[in-house]
Every structure is written in structure tokens, then in C-alpha cells.
Design a protein around this motif. Sequence first.
Motif, PDB file in Angstrom:
ATOM      1  N   LYS A  57       0.833  -1.197   0.000  1.00 43.82           N
ATOM      2  CA  LYS A  57       0.000   0.000   0.000  1.00 43.82           C
ATOM      3  C   LYS A  57       0.871   1.251   0.000  1.00 43.82           C
ATOM      4  O   LYS A  57       1.784   1.381   0.809  1.00 43.82           O
ATOM      5  CB  LYS A  57      -0.905   0.007   1.236  1.00 43.82           C
ATOM      6  CG  LYS A  57      -1.837  -1.191   1.343  1.00 43.82           C
ATOM      7  CD  LYS A  57      -2.949  -1.157   0.314  1.00 43.82           C
ATOM      8  CE  LYS A  57      -3.947  -2.286   0.561  1.00 43.82           C
ATOM      9  NZ  LYS A  57      -5.065  -2.264  -0.407  1.00 43.82           N
ATOM     10  N   ILE A  58       0.574   2.166  -0.925  1.00 42.21           N
ATOM     11  CA  ILE A  58       1.332   3.401  -1.045  1.00 42.21           C
ATOM     12  C   ILE A  58       0.454   4.581  -0.621  1.00 42.21           C
ATOM     13  O   ILE A  58      -0.706   4.690  -1.023  1.00 42.21           O
ATOM     14  CB  ILE A  58       1.812   3.618  -2.492  1.00 42.21           C
ATOM     15  CG1 ILE A  58       2.757   2.494  -2.916  1.00 42.21           C
ATOM     16  CG2 ILE A  58       2.502   4.967  -2.632  1.00 42.21           C
ATOM     17  CD1 ILE A  58       3.191   2.587  -4.366  1.00 42.21           C
ATOM     18  N   HIS A  59       1.029   5.437   0.224  1.00 47.83           N
ATOM     19  CA  HIS A  59       0.363   6.668   0.650  1.00 47.83           C
ATOM     20  C   HIS A  59       1.210   7.849   0.184  1.00 47.83           C
ATOM     21  O   HIS A  59       2.431   7.733   0.077  1.00 47.83           O
ATOM     22  CB  HIS A  59       0.205   6.704   2.172  1.00 47.83           C
ATOM     23  CG  HIS A  59      -0.365   5.448   2.753  1.00 47.83           C
ATOM     24  ND1 HIS A  59      -1.692   5.111   2.658  1.00 47.83           N
ATOM     25  CD2 HIS A  59       0.232   4.425   3.407  1.00 47.83           C
ATOM     26  CE1 HIS A  59      -1.896   3.931   3.237  1.00 47.83           C
ATOM     27  NE2 HIS A  59      -0.736   3.498   3.697  1.00 47.83           N
ATOM     28  N   GLY A  60       0.568   8.971  -0.091  1.00 47.03           N
ATOM     29  CA  GLY A  60       1.338  10.102  -0.574  1.00 47.03           C
ATOM     30  C   GLY A  60       0.605  11.421  -0.430  1.00 47.03           C
ATOM     31  O   GLY A  60      -0.613  11.463  -0.238  1.00 47.03           O
ATOM     32  N   GLU A  61       1.386  12.497  -0.505  1.00 46.11           N
ATOM     33  CA  GLU A  61       0.844  13.849  -0.467  1.00 46.11           C
ATOM     34  C   GLU A  61       1.504  14.684  -1.566  1.00 46.11           C
ATOM     35  O   GLU A  61       2.726  14.627  -1.731  1.00 46.11           O
ATOM     36  CB  GLU A  61       1.082  14.498   0.894  1.00 46.11           C
ATOM     37  CG  GLU A  61       0.285  13.860   2.024  1.00 46.11           C
ATOM     38  CD  GLU A  61       0.490  14.569   3.349  1.00 46.11           C
ATOM     39  OE1 GLU A  61       1.311  15.520   3.383  1.00 46.11           O
ATOM     40  OE2 GLU A  61      -0.150  14.188   4.341  1.00 46.11           O
ATOM     41  N   ILE A  62       0.696  15.418  -2.317  1.00 42.75           N
ATOM     42  CA  ILE A  62       1.174  16.291  -3.383  1.00 42.75           C
ATOM     43  C   ILE A  62       0.629  17.691  -3.140  1.00 42.75           C
ATOM     44  O   ILE A  62      -0.585  17.877  -3.015  1.00 42.75           O
ATOM     45  CB  ILE A  62       0.742  15.786  -4.770  1.00 42.75           C
ATOM     46  CG1 ILE A  62       1.295  14.386  -5.034  1.00 42.75           C
ATOM     47  CG2 ILE A  62       1.191  16.750  -5.855  1.00 42.75           C
ATOM     48  CD1 ILE A  62       0.766  13.762  -6.317  1.00 42.75           C
ATOM     49  N   ASP A  63       1.503  18.666  -3.042  1.00 40.27           N
ATOM     50  CA  ASP A  63       1.107  20.061  -2.848  1.00 40.27           C
ATOM     51  C   ASP A  63       1.968  20.918  -3.777  1.00 40.27           C
ATOM     52  O   ASP A  63       3.128  21.221  -3.478  1.00 40.27           O
ATOM     53  CB  ASP A  63       1.310  20.472  -1.392  1.00 40.27           C
ATOM     54  CG  ASP A  63       0.750  21.868  -1.099  1.00 40.27           C
ATOM     55  OD1 ASP A  63       0.327  22.557  -2.054  1.00 40.27           O
ATOM     56  OD2 ASP A  63       0.740  22.284   0.072  1.00 40.27           O
ATOM     57  N   LEU A  64       1.414  21.288  -4.945  1.00 39.87           N
ATOM     58  CA  LEU A  64       2.191  21.987  -5.967  1.00 39.87           C
ATOM     59  C   LEU A  64       1.430  23.198  -6.505  1.00 39.87           C
ATOM     60  O   LEU A  64       0.202  23.171  -6.630  1.00 39.87           O
ATOM     61  CB  LEU A  64       2.522  21.055  -7.134  1.00 39.87           C
ATOM     62  CG  LEU A  64       3.439  19.860  -6.864  1.00 39.87           C
ATOM     63  CD1 LEU A  64       3.530  18.983  -8.098  1.00 39.87           C
ATOM     64  CD2 LEU A  64       4.817  20.328  -6.417  1.00 39.87           C
ATOM     65  N   THR A  65       2.177  24.236  -6.837  1.00 38.74           N
ATOM     66  CA  THR A  65       1.632  25.388  -7.545  1.00 38.74           C
ATOM     67  C   THR A  65       2.530  25.666  -8.747  1.00 38.74           C
ATOM     68  O   THR A  65       3.749  25.467  -8.676  1.00 38.74           O
ATOM     69  CB  THR A  65       1.590  26.643  -6.647  1.00 38.74           C
ATOM     70  OG1 THR A  65       2.908  26.935  -6.178  1.00 38.74           O
ATOM     71  CG2 THR A  65       0.663  26.429  -5.468  1.00 38.74           C
ATOM     72  N   GLY A  66       1.924  26.096  -9.854  1.00 32.75           N
ATOM     73  CA  GLY A  66       2.705  26.353 -11.049  1.00 32.75           C
ATOM     74  C   GLY A  66       1.965  27.250 -12.018  1.00 32.75           C
ATOM     75  O   GLY A  66       0.765  27.491 -11.871  1.00 32.75           O
ATOM     76  N   ARG A  67       2.702  27.743 -13.008  1.00 34.13           N
ATOM     77  CA  ARG A  67       2.123  28.608 -14.031  1.00 34.13           C
ATOM     78  C   ARG A  67       2.525  28.107 -15.412  1.00 34.13           C
ATOM     79  O   ARG A  67       3.627  27.589 -15.601  1.00 34.13           O
ATOM     80  CB  ARG A  67       2.592  30.057 -13.870  1.00 34.13           C
ATOM     81  CG  ARG A  67       2.044  30.760 -12.638  1.00 34.13           C
ATOM     82  CD  ARG A  67       2.630  32.149 -12.493  1.00 34.13           C
ATOM     83  NE  ARG A  67       2.055  32.884 -11.385  1.00 34.13           N
ATOM     84  CZ  ARG A  67       0.980  33.650 -11.470  1.00 34.13           C
ATOM     85  NH1 ARG A  67       0.378  33.810 -12.644  1.00 34.13           N
ATOM     86  NH2 ARG A  67       0.510  34.279 -10.422  1.00 34.13           N
ATOM     87  N   GLY A  68       1.625  28.279 -16.394  1.00 37.90           N
ATOM     88  CA  GLY A  68       1.930  27.863 -17.754  1.00 37.90           C
ATOM     89  C   GLY A  68       0.673  27.692 -18.566  1.00 37.90           C
ATOM     90  O   GLY A  68      -0.433  27.636 -18.023  1.00 37.90           O
ATOM     91  N   ASP A  69       0.842  27.577 -19.874  1.00 39.37           N
ATOM     92  CA  ASP A  69      -0.293  27.408 -20.777  1.00 39.37           C
ATOM     93  C   ASP A  69      -0.514  25.947 -21.151  1.00 39.37           C
ATOM     94  O   ASP A  69      -1.307  25.642 -22.037  1.00 39.37           O
ATOM     95  CB  ASP A  69      -0.094  28.250 -22.037  1.00 39.37           C
ATOM     96  CG  ASP A  69      -0.119  29.747 -21.721  1.00 39.37           C
ATOM     97  OD1 ASP A  69      -0.896  30.134 -20.824  1.00 39.37           O
ATOM     98  OD2 ASP A  69       0.641  30.502 -22.352  1.00 39.37           O
ATOM     99  N   SER A  70       0.228  25.048 -20.492  1.00 42.04           N
ATOM    100  CA  SER A  70       0.044  23.614 -20.678  1.00 42.04           C
ATOM    101  C   SER A  70       0.451  22.923 -19.383  1.00 42.04           C
ATOM    102  O   SER A  70       1.113  23.520 -18.520  1.00 42.04           O
ATOM    103  CB  SER A  70       0.886  23.087 -21.844  1.00 42.04           C
ATOM    104  OG  SER A  70       2.264  23.179 -21.538  1.00 42.04           O
ATOM    105  N   VAL A  71       0.058  21.656 -19.243  1.00 43.14           N
ATOM    106  CA  VAL A  71       0.422  20.902 -18.045  1.00 43.14           C
ATOM    107  C   VAL A  71       1.936  20.782 -17.934  1.00 43.14           C
ATOM    108  O   VAL A  71       2.516  20.898 -16.850  1.00 43.14           O
ATOM    109  CB  VAL A  71      -0.229  19.506 -18.072  1.00 43.14           C
ATOM    110  CG1 VAL A  71       0.248  18.668 -16.889  1.00 43.14           C
ATOM    111  CG2 VAL A  71      -1.754  19.628 -18.040  1.00 43.14           C
ATOM    112  N   ALA A  72       2.609  20.572 -19.082  1.00 46.03           N
ATOM    113  CA  ALA A  72       4.066  20.439 -19.077  1.00 46.03           C
ATOM    114  C   ALA A  72       4.726  21.715 -18.571  1.00 46.03           C
ATOM    115  O   ALA A  72       5.682  21.674 -17.787  1.00 46.03           O
ATOM    116  CB  ALA A  72       4.560  20.097 -20.483  1.00 46.03           C
ATOM    117  N   GLN A  73       4.233  22.881 -19.009  1.00 45.96           N
ATOM    118  CA  GLN A  73       4.802  24.146 -18.562  1.00 45.96           C
ATOM    119  C   GLN A  73       4.534  24.376 -17.079  1.00 45.96           C
ATOM    120  O   GLN A  73       5.401  24.887 -16.353  1.00 45.96           O
ATOM    121  CB  GLN A  73       4.222  25.296 -19.383  1.00 45.96           C
ATOM    122  CG  GLN A  73       4.693  25.333 -20.823  1.00 45.96           C
ATOM    123  CD  GLN A  73       4.106  26.500 -21.589  1.00 45.96           C
ATOM    124  OE1 GLN A  73       3.405  27.354 -21.028  1.00 45.96           O
ATOM    125  NE2 GLN A  73       4.368  26.556 -22.889  1.00 45.96           N
TER     126      GLN A  73
END
Length: 213
Positions: A96-112
Motif C-alpha cells: 500500500k502506497i500513501h502520498g501527499e502532493i502540494d504543488l503550484t505552477g504557471r503555464g499554458d500547458s500541463v508540461a509548462q
Amino acid sequence: VGRLQTMNADVRISAARIVTAKGLPLDKASVHVQLDNGVLRLDPLDLGMAGGRMAGQVRVDSKSRPVAAQVRLDARSLELSKLFPGSKLTKASFGKIHGEIDLTGRGDSVAQMLGGASGNVALLMGRGQISNLLLELGGLDGAEIIKFLMGGDTNVQLRCAAMAFSVEQGLMKSRAFVLDTVDTVFYGDGTLNLATEAMDFTVRPFPKVTSIL
């Protein structure tokens, strides 16, 4: 884009069972979609994924230039074998895998957005089993590698695993990396660049038994 910045909407979507999601391990989904003058909110977002659950919020501000996004997700009880269904090394593994993701970003695509994201990512796995061949390759145990290649792979008991990364402008820096099995302990450190998809990582294995090779 101009229309999106003046639109308003409030929609609730619920899928009790997802049959296919183009290779994604999605089982079910529930989301409250709110659009208020160009600000899109998915709150709450609740996904049944890989036998577990991923829940949280997503906020996208289309009025900002470039577009600003914020993601906060909490993963619980994701099954290793279901999370990577196409991998032979994890097919027979479980845990079993547990995780936390807390991210902020800017761009005109998911990659950016990912390429310039900042925040934190953490993963934790408790007791389970993982491919022994994978561990022996990492530990460079020549005798064991030969044995598994000739006689077939087996699983080894995993005590625990923990990984934590700080993210700044798309560069993930490890704060902690440890994988402990009954056979080998792995420690690691390094970086993952989300903008260039480059990895600079060092993993140091410490086998708990000696090898003739």
C-alpha cells in the motif's frame, strides 16, 4: 479564453464505475466543478485509483498570465501492482502506497506548469513485497542475479519505504529516500527536473548479506 474568464458554472459529477481510462488505473470518480469568472475549482475531487483513493482540490486561474494552477492531493492505500499495471517487475509485487502532493505552477500547458512548479511531494509505503531481481540489480549481487535469471524471479519482503521531495521551479530535490527490505537497505539522494525530464540520482545499496560475487 475571453469567454472562459466570464463564465460561471456549478456541476457535480459522479461515476460509480470507470470501465476504461486510457491506461490510467481509475476505478471511480466524484468531483464538484465550480467555474467563477475564469477561476476553475475541482473541490472536492475524489478518485478511486489503483485499489485506493486520491482526494483533494485543484484550482486553475485562467485570468492569470500565464495560467496559474494549484494542486493539493492526498493519496491513500494505492496498490503497487495496480498503480503500474504494465510493469513486469511490479506485476507480482504488492503493498500500500500513501502520498501527499502540494504543488503550484504557471503555464499554458500541463508540461509548462510542472516545469515551473513549486511545493512538496511525499510518498510512504508500509509492509509488502517487491521483485527480488529488481533489488539484486540495485545491490549488484552477481550471484543472486544469475540465480534469478536462470531460475525465475521471486519476491522479497519490504519493511518500509519513504521518499520526500521539495520542489522549486520544476526541480525536485530529495529530502529523504530510503527503502528497507529484509535483504538490502537503499539510501538515495538527487534531483528530478520536471522541465527537462532529466534525472540526476544516486542510490546506495547496503546488502544485509555478503556475496561471493
